[in-house]
Structure formats: C-alpha cells, structure tokens
Design an enzyme around this catalytic site. Structure first.
Site, short mmCIF file in Angstrom:
data_model
loop_
_atom_site.label_atom_id
_atom_site.label_comp_id
_atom_site.label_asym_id
_atom_site.label_seq_id
_atom_site.Cartn_x
_atom_site.Cartn_y
_atom_site.Cartn_z
N CYS A 133 -0.98 3.65 -6.46
CA CYS A 133 -1.85 3.02 -5.45
C CYS A 133 -2.10 1.61 -5.94
O CYS A 133 -2.44 1.40 -7.13
CB CYS A 133 -3.16 3.79 -5.33
SG CYS A 133 -4.45 2.89 -4.43
N CYS B 255 0.87 -1.18 0.00
CA CYS B 255 0.00 0.00 0.00
C CYS B 255 0.91 1.22 0.00
O CYS B 255 1.70 1.40 0.93
CB CYS B 255 -0.86 -0.05 1.27
SG CYS B 255 -1.89 1.41 1.52
N1 DGL Z 1 -3.83 0.35 -1.97
C1 DGL Z 1 -3.63 1.56 -1.22
C2 DGL Z 1 -2.43 2.31 -1.80
O1 DGL Z 1 -1.61 1.71 -2.45
C3 DGL Z 1 -4.93 2.31 -1.19
C4 DGL Z 1 -5.02 3.28 -0.11
C5 DGL Z 1 -6.41 3.59 0.37
O2 DGL Z 1 -7.00 2.74 1.04
O3 DGL Z 1 -6.84 4.72 0.13
O4 DGL Z 1 -2.25 3.50 -1.60
#
Ligand code: DGL
Length: 265
Positions: free
Chosen positions: A189, A77
C-alpha cells in the site's frame, strides 16, 4: 479526447497522500515530466470499501484527469489498481495506464524459502489480481497476509513516525513476529511507504522490506518511451508539480502532500 502531447502532464492518483511516495520516485526517475497529482482523501480509505465502490470512484478520478489533458495515468494505489485498472484500460485504450503491484517477486527471492509478510489493505488482499500474483511469482516462499487496519488513516493524519505510529505497528505486527521467523515484508500500500522507517524498526534488522514505487516508476518510463511521449523537449529542465486533494480540509492535505514530497508549496 485532445491529442496526447509530450509536455502534457503525467497524472498520478491515490486515495489520499499515499501516492505521493510514488510521485517522489517518479520525479527522480523522470524529473523533466510535468505532474498533476490527485489525492482523493475525501474517500479514503479505499481499502475498507468494496470493489464496485472503488471502481466508480477511480473511474471518476481518471475521467477528470484525462479531461485535464493527462498523457498517462499512474494509479499510485495498490487497492485502486486491483479494483479498477483493467476496467480503466478498457475505458481509455489510448492512454497509458500504469498501476501498482505489490513487490512480491523480489521478496520471494531473499533466501531459499522465505517467510514473507504482505502488508496491504483488506481489499487488495481479497482481490483476484493479488492472489494470482502470488501464484505466479511465489516460488517456494510462504506469504502471510497482513491487513493493516488503521495505518492508512494514521498517515492521512500526517503521522508517519513516533510513539503513536510505533504503537499501531506493534499492535498489527507483533503477533506475526512472535509466531515465526520472518525474512521479508512487502509494503503493498503506497501509504505505508511513508512510514517505512517505523515499519523497519518494528520489524527488526533481519527483515528485508520491499515496496513497488521504483518498479512502477521504471514501468512509467518504459511506457512513455514506447508511446513516444517522454517529455524530452526542454533541455532536461525540471518539470512542474500540481497537487489537488478532494478533502474538506483541503489546505491541510495540500500542506501534508508537499511536505511528504519534500517540497515547499
Ligand atoms: N495508498 C492506497 C494503496 O496503495 C491506500 C488504499 C486506501 O485508501 O485504503 O492501497
């Protein structure tokens, strides 16, 4: 802390199903490893929270994964990496902790002075870590921040393509595309990687698209090798995958996670 053993799992965590995109790449690069995946869908989206909140949530996830016997933690993440990676490395100095980094560097070299859209959560784009990455690796590129409100939530609903996804992407991207010629885009993301096909189709053929999944998986391999923790004891047998999710509709999120991973539960 129990001693780290080669057959212990590599833990991968994210605010939800986004990090499954990284787990998919990890299983290609390191198929013999055992994996435990934690998707914190109950707290998604992290990107609309403040740094302190994300740090607390990520610390709790890391604590549990280490208790479970994780030999390494992959913060799959970008948002949690920006907010909490330094903090977690200080808290658990004996466990390799590998984070995500937006693929800014390869995007900056697609041509002499490219225009690059960086699609990420508002928190990632605000954070110091990202700003200093741009200063370090930017070269002659012009980077344009594209906070993608609503995209994480749509992927969490299991929508990664189709009319609804493309309508959201047009509402986010069209303004940027009309204003200038764009050469590259960075998927900053891990949720966005699941919508890659739709993103590519909305951006058009001229725009090269980059993400950080392969770079992170290669870094995990390097760090495990360095720590003598690669699981090479089982004659290349395929490792196991266990997935957990914090959502109330837990079963639905597990189905979605296995589907995105390309596995039946
Ligand atoms: N998968 C997360 C990232 O890479 C998403 C973050 C979120 O939950 O807003 O930033």
């Amino acid at each position: 802390m129990a001693s780290l053993r080669r057959e212990n799992p590599v833990a991968v965590f994210d605010s939800g199903v986004g990090g499954i995109s990284v787990l998919r790449t990890l299983r290609k690069i390191l198929p013999q490893e055992n994996y435990i995946y934690f998707g914190d869908s109950a707290n998604a989206p992290y990107g609309e929270k403040n740094v302190d909140e994300v740090r607390i949530i990520a610390s709790e996830a890391a604590r549990r994964l280490i208790e479970y016997g994780a030999k390494a933690i992959v913060i799959a993440c970008n948002t949690a990496t920006s907010a909490a990676a330094v903090f977690l490395r200080q808290a658990y100095p004996d466990v390799p902790i590998i984070g995500m980094e937006p693929a800014v560097k390869p995007a900056s070299t697609v041509c002499e002075s490219p225009t690059v859209l960086v699609m990420a959560t508002p928190l990632t784009l605000r954070e110091k870590k990202f700003r200093s990455l741009i200063d370090r690796c930017g070269g002659k590129a012009e980077f344009i921040d594209v906070p993608c409100h609503g995209l994480v939530e749509m992927v969490e609903r299991g929508i990664t393509s189709g009319v609804e996804m493309e309508a959201l992407l047009h509402s986010i991207l069209d303004g940027y595309l009309f204003e200038r010629k764009v050469d590259a885009a960075v998927l900053g993301c891990t949720h966005y990687i699941h919508a890659r096909k739709s993103i590519c189709s909305v951006l058009g053929k001229e725009v090269r698209v980059f993400d950080g999944a392969l770079g992170t998986a290669c870094e995990v391999k390097r760090r495990l090798r360095e720590a003598d923790l690669l699981n090479n004891t089982k004659d290349n047998a395929l490792g196991s995958v266990e997935i957990y999710n914090s959502a109330k509709d837990h079963d639905k999120m597990l189905d979605l996670s296995y589907r995105l991973l390309g596995l039946e539960e």
